[in-house]
Design a protein around this motif. Structure first.
Motif, PDB file in Angstrom:
ATOM      1  N   HIS A 193    -103.561 -33.530  33.673  1.00  0.00           N
ATOM      2  CA  HIS A 193    -102.423 -34.450  33.598  1.00  0.00           C
ATOM      3  C   HIS A 193    -101.345 -33.813  32.726  1.00  0.00           C
ATOM      4  N   GLU A 194    -100.083 -34.018  33.096  1.00  0.00           N
ATOM      5  CA  GLU A 194     -99.007 -33.535  32.226  1.00  0.00           C
ATOM      6  C   GLU A 194     -98.843 -34.536  31.073  1.00  0.00           C
ATOM      7  N   HIS A 195     -97.893 -34.267  30.139  1.00  0.00           N
ATOM      8  CA  HIS A 195     -97.872 -35.050  28.902  1.00  0.00           C
ATOM      9  C   HIS A 195     -97.423 -36.509  29.056  1.00  0.00           C
ATOM     10  N   GLN A 228    -101.368 -37.232  36.661  1.00  0.00           N
ATOM     11  CA  GLN A 228    -102.089 -36.119  37.283  1.00  0.00           C
ATOM     12  C   GLN A 228    -101.076 -35.183  37.933  1.00  0.00           C
ATOM     13  N   ASP A 229    -101.173 -33.899  37.639  1.00  0.00           N
ATOM     14  CA  ASP A 229    -100.231 -32.938  38.244  1.00  0.00           C
ATOM     15  C   ASP A 229    -100.997 -31.999  39.163  1.00  0.00           C
ATOM     16  N   GLY A 230    -100.244 -31.174  39.890  1.00  0.00           N
ATOM     17  CA  GLY A 230    -100.875 -30.152  40.717  1.00  0.00           C
ATOM     18  C   GLY A 230    -101.545 -30.694  41.970  1.00  0.00           C
ATOM     19  N   ILE A 231    -101.064 -31.840  42.463  1.00  0.00           N
ATOM     20  CA  ILE A 231    -101.674 -32.393  43.677  1.00  0.00           C
ATOM     21  C   ILE A 231    -100.976 -31.852  44.912  1.00  0.00           C
ATOM     22  N   SER A 232     -99.647 -31.772  44.841  1.00  0.00           N
ATOM     23  CA  SER A 232     -98.905 -31.442  46.058  1.00  0.00           C
ATOM     24  C   SER A 232     -98.194 -30.108  45.955  1.00  0.00           C
ATOM     25  N   ASN A 233     -98.731 -29.114  46.621  1.00  0.00           N
ATOM     26  CA  ASN A 233     -98.033 -27.864  46.869  1.00  0.00           C
ATOM     27  C   ASN A 233     -98.106 -27.629  48.367  1.00  0.00           C
ATOM     28  N   GLY A 266     -93.439 -41.852  41.297  1.00  0.00           N
ATOM     29  CA  GLY A 266     -93.803 -41.853  42.717  1.00  0.00           C
ATOM     30  C   GLY A 266     -95.307 -41.776  42.907  1.00  0.00           C
ATOM     31  N   ARG A 267     -96.026 -41.580  41.820  1.00  0.00           N
ATOM     32  CA  ARG A 267     -97.490 -41.630  41.807  1.00  0.00           C
ATOM     33  C   ARG A 267     -97.919 -42.400  40.562  1.00  0.00           C
ATOM     34  N   TRP A 268     -99.095 -42.999  40.625  1.00  0.00           N
ATOM     35  CA  TRP A 268     -99.718 -43.571  39.441  1.00  0.00           C
ATOM     36  C   TRP A 268    -100.289 -42.448  38.590  1.00  0.00           C
ATOM     37  N   ALA A 320     -87.370 -41.866  43.051  1.00  0.00           N
ATOM     38  CA  ALA A 320     -88.585 -41.503  42.311  1.00  0.00           C
ATOM     39  C   ALA A 320     -88.710 -39.971  42.280  1.00  0.00           C
ATOM     40  N   HIS A 321     -89.244 -39.422  41.191  1.00  0.00           N
ATOM     41  CA  HIS A 321     -89.328 -37.955  41.044  1.00  0.00           C
ATOM     42  C   HIS A 321     -89.935 -37.288  42.282  1.00  0.00           C
ATOM     43  N   LEU A 322     -91.009 -37.861  42.790  1.00  0.00           N
ATOM     44  CA  LEU A 322     -91.692 -37.258  43.930  1.00  0.00           C
ATOM     45  C   LEU A 322     -90.837 -37.273  45.190  1.00  0.00           C
ATOM     46  N   LYS A 348     -87.543 -37.511  45.380  1.00  0.00           N
ATOM     47  CA  LYS A 348     -86.367 -36.648  45.223  1.00  0.00           C
ATOM     48  C   LYS A 348     -86.735 -35.190  45.458  1.00  0.00           C
ATOM     49  N   THR A 349     -87.875 -34.767  44.908  1.00  0.00           N
ATOM     50  CA  THR A 349     -88.198 -33.337  44.918  1.00  0.00           C
ATOM     51  C   THR A 349     -88.916 -32.903  46.191  1.00  0.00           C
ATOM     52  N   ASN A 350     -89.429 -33.854  46.955  1.00  0.00           N
ATOM     53  CA  ASN A 350     -89.997 -33.575  48.282  1.00  0.00           C
ATOM     54  C   ASN A 350     -89.835 -34.829  49.114  1.00  0.00           C
ATOM     55  N   PRO A 351     -88.661 -34.977  49.762  1.00  0.00           N
ATOM     56  CA  PRO A 351     -88.349 -36.246  50.434  1.00  0.00           C
ATOM     57  C   PRO A 351     -89.158 -36.519  51.712  1.00  0.00           C
ATOM     58  N   ARG A 352     -90.031 -35.586  52.076  1.00  0.00           N
ATOM     59  CA  ARG A 352     -90.923 -35.807  53.237  1.00  0.00           C
ATOM     60  C   ARG A 352     -90.152 -36.395  54.425  1.00  0.00           C
ATOM     61  N   GLY A 353     -90.583 -37.566  54.936  1.00  0.00           N
ATOM     62  CA  GLY A 353     -89.990 -38.146  56.141  1.00  0.00           C
ATOM     63  C   GLY A 353     -88.526 -38.546  56.004  1.00  0.00           C
ATOM     64  N   ILE A 361     -93.819 -23.442  45.339  1.00  0.00           N
ATOM     65  CA  ILE A 361     -95.190 -23.568  44.843  1.00  0.00           C
ATOM     66  C   ILE A 361     -95.134 -23.661  43.324  1.00  0.00           C
ATOM     67  N   ARG A 362     -95.601 -24.794  42.794  1.00  0.00           N
ATOM     68  CA  ARG A 362     -95.559 -25.019  41.342  1.00  0.00           C
ATOM     69  C   ARG A 362     -96.862 -24.545  40.716  1.00  0.00           C
ATOM     70  N   SER A 363     -96.726 -23.872  39.549  1.00  0.00           N
ATOM     71  CA  SER A 363     -97.910 -23.293  38.933  1.00  0.00           C
ATOM     72  C   SER A 363     -97.819 -23.375  37.412  1.00  0.00           C
ATOM     73  N   LEU A 396     -94.529 -25.811  30.614  1.00  0.00           N
ATOM     74  CA  LEU A 396     -94.059 -24.465  30.932  1.00  0.00           C
ATOM     75  C   LEU A 396     -93.998 -24.447  32.452  1.00  0.00           C
ATOM     76  N   PHE A 397     -92.807 -24.752  32.964  1.00  0.00           N
ATOM     77  CA  PHE A 397     -92.638 -24.938  34.415  1.00  0.00           C
ATOM     78  C   PHE A 397     -92.488 -23.580  35.079  1.00  0.00           C
ATOM     79  N   ILE A 398     -93.319 -23.330  36.089  1.00  0.00           N
ATOM     80  CA  ILE A 398     -93.242 -22.092  36.868  1.00  0.00           C
ATOM     81  C   ILE A 398     -93.246 -22.472  38.337  1.00  0.00           C
TER      82      ILE A 398
HETATM   83 FE1  N7H Z   1     -92.400 -32.426  39.027  1.00  0.00          FE
HETATM   84  N1  N7H Z   1     -94.129 -35.774  36.068  1.00  0.00           N
HETATM   85  O1  N7H Z   1     -95.050 -35.898  35.313  1.00  0.00           O
HETATM   86  O2  N7H Z   1     -93.379 -36.722  36.263  1.00  0.00           O
HETATM   87  N2  N7H Z   1     -94.023 -33.660  39.126  1.00  0.00           N
HETATM   88  N3  N7H Z   1     -92.321 -32.667  37.028  1.00  0.00           N
HETATM   89  N4  N7H Z   1     -90.903 -31.018  38.919  1.00  0.00           N
HETATM   90  N5  N7H Z   1     -92.587 -32.022  41.009  1.00  0.00           N
HETATM   91  C1  N7H Z   1     -94.817 -33.860  40.222  1.00  0.00           C
HETATM   92  O3  N7H Z   1     -97.684 -34.244  43.392  1.00  0.00           O
HETATM   93  C2  N7H Z   1     -93.011 -33.599  36.265  1.00  0.00           C
HETATM   94  C3  N7H Z   1     -90.303 -30.566  37.788  1.00  0.00           C
HETATM   95  C4  N7H Z   1     -91.749 -31.218  41.772  1.00  0.00           C
HETATM   96  O4  N7H Z   1     -94.719 -32.725  47.104  1.00  0.00           O
HETATM   97  C5  N7H Z   1     -95.867 -34.777  39.900  1.00  0.00           C
HETATM   98  O5  N7H Z   1     -98.550 -32.450  42.481  1.00  0.00           O
HETATM   99  C6  N7H Z   1     -92.643 -33.423  34.873  1.00  0.00           C
HETATM  100  C7  N7H Z   1     -89.229 -29.649  38.115  1.00  0.00           C
HETATM  101  C8  N7H Z   1     -92.210 -31.177  43.145  1.00  0.00           C
HETATM  102  O6  N7H Z   1     -94.493 -34.874  46.846  1.00  0.00           O
HETATM  103  C9  N7H Z   1     -95.695 -35.131  38.592  1.00  0.00           C
HETATM  104  C10 N7H Z   1     -91.740 -32.377  34.819  1.00  0.00           C
HETATM  105  C11 N7H Z   1     -89.202 -29.570  39.499  1.00  0.00           C
HETATM  106  C12 N7H Z   1     -93.346 -31.977  43.191  1.00  0.00           C
HETATM  107  C13 N7H Z   1     -94.516 -34.444  38.090  1.00  0.00           C
HETATM  108  C14 N7H Z   1     -91.539 -31.920  36.177  1.00  0.00           C
HETATM  109  C15 N7H Z   1     -90.281 -30.418  39.978  1.00  0.00           C
HETATM  110  C16 N7H Z   1     -93.562 -32.488  41.843  1.00  0.00           C
HETATM  111  C17 N7H Z   1     -96.973 -35.263  40.828  1.00  0.00           C
HETATM  112  C18 N7H Z   1     -91.032 -31.768  33.656  1.00  0.00           C
HETATM  113  C19 N7H Z   1     -88.302 -28.784  40.415  1.00  0.00           C
HETATM  114  C20 N7H Z   1     -94.198 -32.276  44.423  1.00  0.00           C
HETATM  115  C21 N7H Z   1     -98.042 -34.211  41.033  1.00  0.00           C
HETATM  116  C22 N7H Z   1     -91.464 -31.803  32.431  1.00  0.00           C
HETATM  117  C23 N7H Z   1     -87.032 -28.570  40.182  1.00  0.00           C
HETATM  118  C24 N7H Z   1     -93.658 -33.471  45.161  1.00  0.00           C
HETATM  119  C25 N7H Z   1     -98.088 -33.604  42.418  1.00  0.00           C
HETATM  120  C26 N7H Z   1     -94.353 -33.717  46.466  1.00  0.00           C
HETATM  121  C27 N7H Z   1     -94.621 -33.310  41.479  1.00  0.00           C
HETATM  122  C28 N7H Z   1     -93.906 -34.558  36.824  1.00  0.00           C
HETATM  123  C29 N7H Z   1     -90.675 -30.901  36.505  1.00  0.00           C
HETATM  124  C30 N7H Z   1     -90.625 -30.562  41.310  1.00  0.00           C
HETATM  125  C31 N7H Z   1     -96.618 -36.100  37.861  1.00  0.00           C
HETATM  126  C32 N7H Z   1     -93.123 -34.220  33.679  1.00  0.00           C
HETATM  127  C33 N7H Z   1     -88.320 -28.931  37.131  1.00  0.00           C
HETATM  128  C34 N7H Z   1     -91.577 -30.399  44.275  1.00  0.00           C
END
Ligand code: N7H
Length: 489
Positions: free
Chosen positions: A193-195, A199-204, A297-299, A344-346, A348-353, A369-371, A396-398
């Motif tokens: 989980h991020e801070h 839960q992170d790292g679900i959708s790549n 966009g997720r619990w 919602a963050h999800l 906006k960053t992957n608008p899907r349909g 691909i987030r890592s 540390l966003f990669i």
């Molecule tokens: Fe995000 N968060 O905790 O809110 N992100 N993100 N992100 N993010 C995702 O689905 C978070 C950042 C994307 O495919 C999840 O794997 C936080 C940047 C994309 O549906 C969560 C920070 C950028 C996705 C967070 C941060 C993105 C995604 C759900 C900064 C790009 C996949 C986990 C501190 C510019 C969306 C998951 C999809 C998912 C959070 C940064 C992009 C929980 C805290 C900078 C593309």
């Protein structure tokens, strides 16, 4: 065909194995560029490939099975580690590698584009925009070495090997360390989980002919969306009539966008506490939890609000066969925000349909691909009580992509920071900012609509930032043959 033994290991297939990761940013000593390139050849055998990563994953699976069969309570963990290396545009130039790589954002560097990314800073009358970054990221950084492992000891051992090859401790070091950032997977039930607690790292995205069994709903993108020189790769420079061709050494490399992002966790939690969504049947606390889920966009468990609109569903959150299988296309979600806010963050960053109206080729160029990995300590009792951050923590966003303008930069600028995105919404409706990473450095106030499913046009006013960028850079992560044959001497 693609040979995964040639691609650096953090890019595909889930990335380097990491409980802890050190990001070692360096500058090549001006006087020893030639020595750097000769020593680089000795560093190459330490570089972990995707093929090795996959092999380690298999080993880990087998070990887990064995441990389970033997009912071990505290199984000994496998000693796993990984090393990758990448270079900024300054690093490439310094090494004399000046062929046009074909990416304008990479060529310019992240600092030059910080204003357009929306980072906060000052605009002195006599100079360029100056973002509120830490000094290290305003200096010359030539490259980034990633060292991951199962423990600090493993990482320290690897780093010592690397420093020995590059004579870091010698009187005339070949490289200087600019800054070292250490990330750690959180522990216990916060693992992965991020801070903010999600839960992170679900959708790549899955990559064609790399990820053999994509999960339902997981988008499959052509190799060239992530790797340069592969089908689907489109350089940003040149014109359609006269496209830039990548240099041969760029094949199977990828651009790495690094962002040093601080998260204001106690402030985020206080906002949720003070703004619960009023829904009949939910307690105030549940209303706060619902607000958090609708901002992301997720619990926290990972369950998407599009599938679980009112209550968390941890079983769904952990189920890879279901937790990506949603498209914002339920009838009550296409034109309304009943299930998920447009901003919602999800979403906006992957608008899907939401982009279906533009055809199947609209979305893939903007997938990354987030890592990344979390850094910093857990929130202390004092911070929680005072609702104020005292200790730095964040992500540390990669992110990897073959085209920075279409990848990380596009998502940040054209989607997260752009209130009118996504397009599928009732006329005149403004979704607002991505509440997690959306930002503006003009005097604009951040709002988003639709947090309350029963009052969808109401706008919620947000603080200026919960995620504070403190630095970053664009790097190029070359293939292993390119490292050997073009970069090393
Ligand atoms: Fe995000 N968060 O905790 O809110 N992100 N993100 N992100 N993010 C995702 O689905 C978070 C950042 C994307 O495919 C999840 O794997 C936080 C940047 C994309 O549906 C969560 C920070 C950028 C996705 C967070 C941060 C993105 C995604 C759900 C900064 C790009 C996949 C986990 C501190 C510019 C969306 C998951 C999809 C998912 C959070 C940064 C992009 C929980 C805290 C900078 C593309």
């Amino acid at each position: 065909p693609l040979d995964l033994g040639k691609v650096q290991g953090d890019i595909l297939a889930g990335g380097l194995p990491k409980k802890t990761e050190t990001c070692y940013f360096f500058r090549i000593n001006d006087a020893y560029v030639h020595e750097f390139r000769t020593q680089l050849g000795k560093l190459v055998p330490l570089i972990t490939s995707t093929a090795e990563v996959i092999n380690d994953q298999r080993k880990q699976l087998a070990q887990n099975k064995k441990d389970a069969a033997e009912k071990k309570i505290t199984p000994p963990h496998l000693k796993l580690s990984g090393v990758n290396i990448s270079f900024s545009t300054k690093g490439l130039k310094k090494m004399g590698i000046t062929d046009e790589i074909g990416d304008a954002a990479f060529d310019a560097g992240m600092l030059a584009g910080a204003k357009e990314l929306g980072d906060i800073g000052t605009s002195p009358s006599n100079g360029p925009f100056d973002p509120d970054w830490i000094p290290a990221f305003k200096q010359e950084i030539d490259g980034l070495i990633l060292i991951t492992g199962d423990s600090y000891a493993t990482v320290a051992e690897k780093l010592a090997e690397i420093e020995k090859i590059l004579l870091v401790q010698a009187r005339n070091p070949i490289i200087h360390e600019v800054i070292r950032l250490v990330g750690d997977v959180r522990s216990g039930k916060e693992k992965g989980h991020e801070h903010f607690g999600f839960q992170d790292g679900i959708s790549n995205p899955a990559v064609t002919d790399v990820d053999a069994n994509p999960n339902p709903g997981q988008q499959v993108v052509p190799q060239g969306i992530i790797l340069l020189g592969r089908p689907g790769d489109a350089p940003t420079l040149g014109t359609p009539a006269a496209p830039v061709t990548r240099p041969h050494w760029a094949l199977d490399g990828s651009f790495l966008s690094f962002r040093y992002l601080f998260q204001l966790v106690p402030e985020f939690n206080a906002f949720l506490k003070n703004n619960p969504i009023p829904i009949t049947g939910l307690t105030r606390e549940q209303g706060s939890e619902l607000l958090g889920a609708r901002l992301v966009g997720r619990w926290k468990s990972g369950a998407p609000v599009d599938l679980a609109p009112l209550h968390d569903d941890p079983v769904l959150g952990q189920d890879p066969l279901r937790n990506n299988n949603f498209h914002y296309t339920f009838p009550d979600d296409q034109q309304t925000q009943t299930r998920c806010p447009f901003a919602a963050h999800l979403r906006k960053t992957n608008p899907r349909g939401d982009l279906d109206q533009f055809g199947p080729n609209a979305l893939p160029p903007h997938r990354i691909i987030r890592s990344g990995i979390a850094f910093g300590p857990e929130v202390s009792a004092v911070e929680a009580a005072s609702e104020k951050t005292h200790l730095p923590r964040g992500l540390l966003f990669i992110a990897y992509q073959s085209n920075i303008e279409q990848g990380f930069q596009f998502i940040q600028q054209s989607w997260s920071n752009t209130p009118k995105f996504p397009p599928r919404k009732p006329a005149n409706e403004i979704p607002g900012f991505d509440p997690i990473i959306g930002q503006t450095n003009d005097d604009g106030v951040r709002t988003l609509s639709g947090t309350d499913p029963n009052s969808q046009t109401a706008n919620l006013k947000l603080p200026k930032q919960w995620v504070v960028p403190k630095g970053g850079e664009y790097f190029f992560s070359p293939s292993i043959p390119a490292l050997k044959e073009r970069f090393a001497l």
